[in-house]
Design an enzyme around this catalytic site. Sequence first.
Site, PDB file in Angstrom:
ATOM      1  CB  SER A 239      -0.907   0.011   1.236  1.00 41.73           C
ATOM      2  OG  SER A 239      -0.134   0.154   2.421  1.00 41.73           O
ATOM      3  CE  LYS A 240      -2.263   6.525  -2.498  1.00 41.37           C
ATOM      4  NZ  LYS A 240      -3.092   7.740  -2.470  1.00 41.37           N
ATOM      5  NE  ARG A 241       0.963  -0.637   6.183  1.00 41.08           N
ATOM      6  CZ  ARG A 241      -0.157  -1.215   5.803  1.00 41.08           C
ATOM      7  NH1 ARG A 241      -1.133  -0.470   5.305  1.00 41.08           N
ATOM      8  NH2 ARG A 241      -0.327  -2.520   5.885  1.00 41.08           N
TER       9      ARG A 241
END
Length: 473
Positions: A239-241
Amino acid sequence: MTVVTRFPPSPSGHLHLGGARTALFNWLYARHCGGELVLRIEDTDRARSTQASVDAILDALQWLGLDWQRGPYRQSERFDRYAEIIRRLVDDGHAYHCFCDAARIEALRESQKAAGQNPAYDRHCRDLGRQPSPGEAAVVRFKSPLAGRVAFDDAVRGPVTVDAAQLDDLVIARSDRAPTYNLCVVVDDIDMGVTHIIRGDDHTNNTPRQIPIFHALGAALPVFAHVPMILGADGRRLSKRHADVSVLEYRAQGILPEALLNYLARLGWAHGDREIFSADEMVELFDLAAINKSAAHFDPAKLLWTNQQHVRAAPRPRLAELLGAHLEQRGLNPAAGPPLADTVAAFAERAQTLQEMADKSAWLYADFDHYDPAAAKKHLRPAAAPALQALREAFAAVADDDWSAAAINRAIESVLEAQKLTLGRIAQPLRVAISGAAATPPIDATVQLTGRARTLSRIERALKWIAARTAAD
C-alpha cells in the site's frame, strides 16, 4: 499458435507497482514467445473511470517501454458486443433473468449468515424461464454448474480444483443492462484470441467462475497463470505506506525505467542468483515456470540499489539529459554550471537516483544560501583560514584556459608544501567552502567542476564567514 497475452488496467487511478509488474510479465512472455500483447482498458465502471487515469496509465507504460501490439481497446465501446453475448447465453439456456429485488437478496444473505452459511443466491429464478415485461427490473444471471468440479492447471500454482457447489449464479448483466466484470473479460479474451492470462492471484477466485462461461460459449480455455501478490516488509498487502505510489512518482524520483522493470521482475521471478538484467536479457530468459509460488516482499532499499547499478551502466549522454531535467525542476539553469556530462561522470558513482544526483550537484549550478551546519562547525574554523586564503591565491594564479584537474592539483600541492599540511587537513574546509557540504567528488574534480570564478568567490565568502564567526566568539 501465436501467443497472445493481455494487460487490462482499470482506469480508476494511476498505474501502481502491482499493475506494472503484471504488465511486465505479460509483456515479457509475449516477447519471449514472439507473440502479441493486447492492451485493454476495463472502463465499464463509468462512475470511477476517468480519462485522466487512462492518460496516466498510458504515460507510465510508455515510460517503462512496455509497448503493445493491439489496442488500447476500451470495454465501454463494446457494450453492444456484450449485450449480444448475454442474449445468446439466455437463448441457449446458459443464463436467466432474475427478478429478485434488493430487499429479498439482503434478507436471504442475513438468514444465511445467521445459519452460518456463506451468502449465495438461492437460484430462486433459475427455472422461471421468462423474459421481463416492459419496464420490469431484472438482472441476468449465469447458470453455474450445480454438480461436479471446475478444474484448471495454473501455470504458477499447479492444479486448482473447486467444487461446483461453491459457485454462485453470478450476475452478468445488471438491471440497467450494464454488463459485469466476469462476463466482459471472458468475452474480450475470446474475441481477442488471448492464449495466456497472467494476472495477480487475487483473481484466482474469479477463474472458476469464468471457466464455465468459456465452456458455455464453446471457447477453448487460455492458460492461466496467477502471480502471487507483492507484500510490504511487514508482510501486509502493498500500500502507500510501503511506497506503493504511482509508477510516474518513481520517474519523478529519478528511478530509471529499466531499473524499475528489473526490480519488478525480480519480485516474483528469478534466474539463478542473478540480480541485474537488461530488458532484452529478461525477454530472453523469462519463463512462467520460473515465477515464484510465494508472495514477494517490496524492499525500497533494494530498488535504490538496483537503480544505482543501472545508473552506473547507463550511457552518459542520456543521464546528462535526465539530470538537466531534474535540475530545471528545481528552478536551476543547467547552462549555469559545468557541462552536464562532466557532472554525471563525477556523481554517477555517488547517487542512487537522478533526483539524488540533482540534489548533490545543485551547488554547481547556483549559489547556496547556507552551509551545512555540522560541516561548517567542524571545518570552517579559524585555523583553516590561512590555508583557504593561500588556496584562493594559488587558484587565482591559474589561468581560465588552464583550469584543469592537473593545474588544480599543482596549486593545491604548492599550498600543502608551503604550509606543511596534509591533504586531509585542507580538503574538507575547501569542500565546505565551495559546495556548502562535506561530501563531494574528489577534491580536484570538485574544484574543477565549480569553475575558477565561482571557486574564488566562494572561498572569499567562506573566509568572511570564518571572520564573522571568530568575531562572534
